[in-house]
Write a protein that holds these residues in place. Sequence first.
Motif, short mmCIF file in Angstrom:
data_model
loop_
_atom_site.label_atom_id
_atom_site.label_comp_id
_atom_site.label_asym_id
_atom_site.label_seq_id
_atom_site.Cartn_x
_atom_site.Cartn_y
_atom_site.Cartn_z
N ASN A 22 4.48 4.40 -9.10
CA ASN A 22 4.68 5.26 -7.95
C ASN A 22 6.07 5.89 -7.99
N THR A 72 2.12 16.20 1.21
CA THR A 72 2.08 17.22 2.23
C THR A 72 3.32 17.17 3.12
N THR A 98 0.81 -1.22 0.00
CA THR A 98 0.00 0.00 0.00
C THR A 98 0.85 1.27 0.00
N VAL A 146 -0.58 8.80 -7.50
CA VAL A 146 -0.08 7.63 -6.78
C VAL A 146 0.54 6.61 -7.72
N SER A 185 -1.23 11.13 -0.78
CA SER A 185 -1.61 12.51 -0.45
C SER A 185 -0.83 13.02 0.75
N GLU A 186 -0.62 12.17 1.74
CA GLU A 186 0.14 12.57 2.92
C GLU A 186 1.61 12.80 2.56
N GLU A 187 2.15 11.98 1.66
CA GLU A 187 3.53 12.19 1.20
C GLU A 187 3.69 13.56 0.56
N ASP A 224 -1.70 3.21 -2.26
CA ASP A 224 -2.78 3.84 -1.50
C ASP A 224 -2.82 5.34 -1.73
N GLN A 225 -3.96 5.86 -2.13
CA GLN A 225 -4.11 7.27 -2.44
C GLN A 225 -3.94 8.14 -1.19
N GLU A 226 -4.42 7.69 -0.06
CA GLU A 226 -4.29 8.49 1.16
C GLU A 226 -2.82 8.62 1.57
N ILE A 227 -2.07 7.55 1.43
CA ILE A 227 -0.63 7.62 1.75
C ILE A 227 0.06 8.58 0.80
#
Length: 421
Positions: A186, A22, A9, A316, A18-20, A13-16
Motif C-alpha cells: 500500500n 478520490t 483495512t 491497494v 478507491s475513496e483515497e 481494503d479496496q473500497e478505502i
Amino acid sequence: MQDERVHRTLYTDQEIFSEEMTAIFGGKSWVYLAHESQVPEPNSFLSIRMGLRPVIVTRDRHGELHAVFNRCTHRAATVCREESGTAKSFQCPYHGWTFRNTGELVGAPWPQGYGADFDKKDHGLRRVARVETYRGFIFGTLNEDAPSVSEWLGHAKPWLDYWVDRAPEGEVKVQNAAHRMGYRGNWKLAYDNAGDGYHPSFSHRSLLEMASRMGDSKDMAYFGRTPDSGPMRSYLLGNGHSVLDQRGNYEGPGSFWENQRPQPGREHFEEHIRKSYPDRADELLDLCVGSQINLNIFPNLLIIGNQIQVIEPLAVDRTQLTWNATSIGGVPEEVNTMRMRTQEDFPAFGEPDDQANFEEVQRGLSAPEEEWILMNRGLNVENWQEIDENGVVSSAITDEMHMRQYYDEWLRIMTDEEVKR
C-alpha cells in the motif's frame, strides 16, 4: 483508528483505497505534481499521475502552467503517450480529436457528423481546478475552495526554503531521467516510513556494514547510537507534513562531506575542489551531499537528501516510488557531477531494504485475526515532546508521532470533517 493504532483495512481494503484516490489525491487535498524545471520552456509538458488520474502538466505559449486530464473527452483514450517533450497541441491517436495544451478542443474530424448542436467549448480536456507553485514545486487540487498552497504548506515552508536555499542562487533543477521502483504494498507504507527514525540501524544494516568496511561508520550510522536522546529531532508541521532533522550530528562547514560514506574517486575530487576553489571548498563539498533532512509533504512528496521522491499509488497493494535527482545553479559543473554520483547511492543500496519491508508488512497484513498496526512509540513517554512558540511539536527521532499526525489529516479528509488548524 485509535490514538495509538490503525486498523489493517486501511492498507488492504479496496473500497478505502478507491475513496483515497478520490478524496485525498485531488478531491480535497493538494497533491504534488511536478517541479517547474521539468517543464522548463513554453509548450513543454510532462505526463504524470494524480492518484490514478492520468494528467499532463503543461506550459502554454506564454509560459503559464496548466494541468489537464490525459483523457480524450470523446472515447476516453489518452491523448498524450509520451513522458515529456514540447507540444502546442495533443491529437488523440484513436479518432483524431485535437486539443490545445491548455485543454481547449481545437477540432474533431468531420464535425458535421456530430450535428448542429455540437459545441467545441463543451468538450475540452478537463482541467485540474487549481494549480499553484511554491519555490518551483507544482501542486494541484480539484478542490476550488482549498486554502492556498502557501497556507497549506504552513510550517513546512521554512524547511522547503532551507532545502532550496542551499543552492547558492536558489536554483534547483530536475533534468535527469527518473529512477522508478515498484513494490507490492500500500502507498501509505512509504509515508509511514518517511518519518520513521526507528528503522535505519536495523533495516539498513547491510548498507552501514558495507560502508564500515572502508573505515569508521559514517552517515546513517548515528541512527544506532542512542537515537532517543541524541541531537536528531522529528517535527510535526501540520496538515500531515513532518520532517526528520539529522543536522544535529554535524558540526560546521565541510562536516556533511566529511561524514559521507565512501565513494569511488572521492579523494581525487576533494583534492581538485580544494585546489581549484579554495575559498569555497567546504561549501561546494557539502553541496555534493544530501541536505540531512527528510521532509515529508502529505500525501505524496518526500524530499530525501538532495532528491525528490514521489509516492504513486497503483492499486491497494501496489505502489511506485519515483526518484528525481537534482542539480543546482551557481556551482562548478563538477559539483553537480558528484551530486549525481552521491544521489545514486541510497536508491540503489538503501531503498531496496525499505521496499522489502513494505512488501513483508503487506504480506503480514493478510492475517485478518491480527487487526491492528501500532504507532504508539513516544505516545506516553515523559519529556520527549516539546512545543515551540509557533506551536510546532518536536520529539525524539524514533517517536511515531508523524504517523499519528498524518492519520489525523487522513481521517479529516476522508470523513470531510471541518478543518482544525
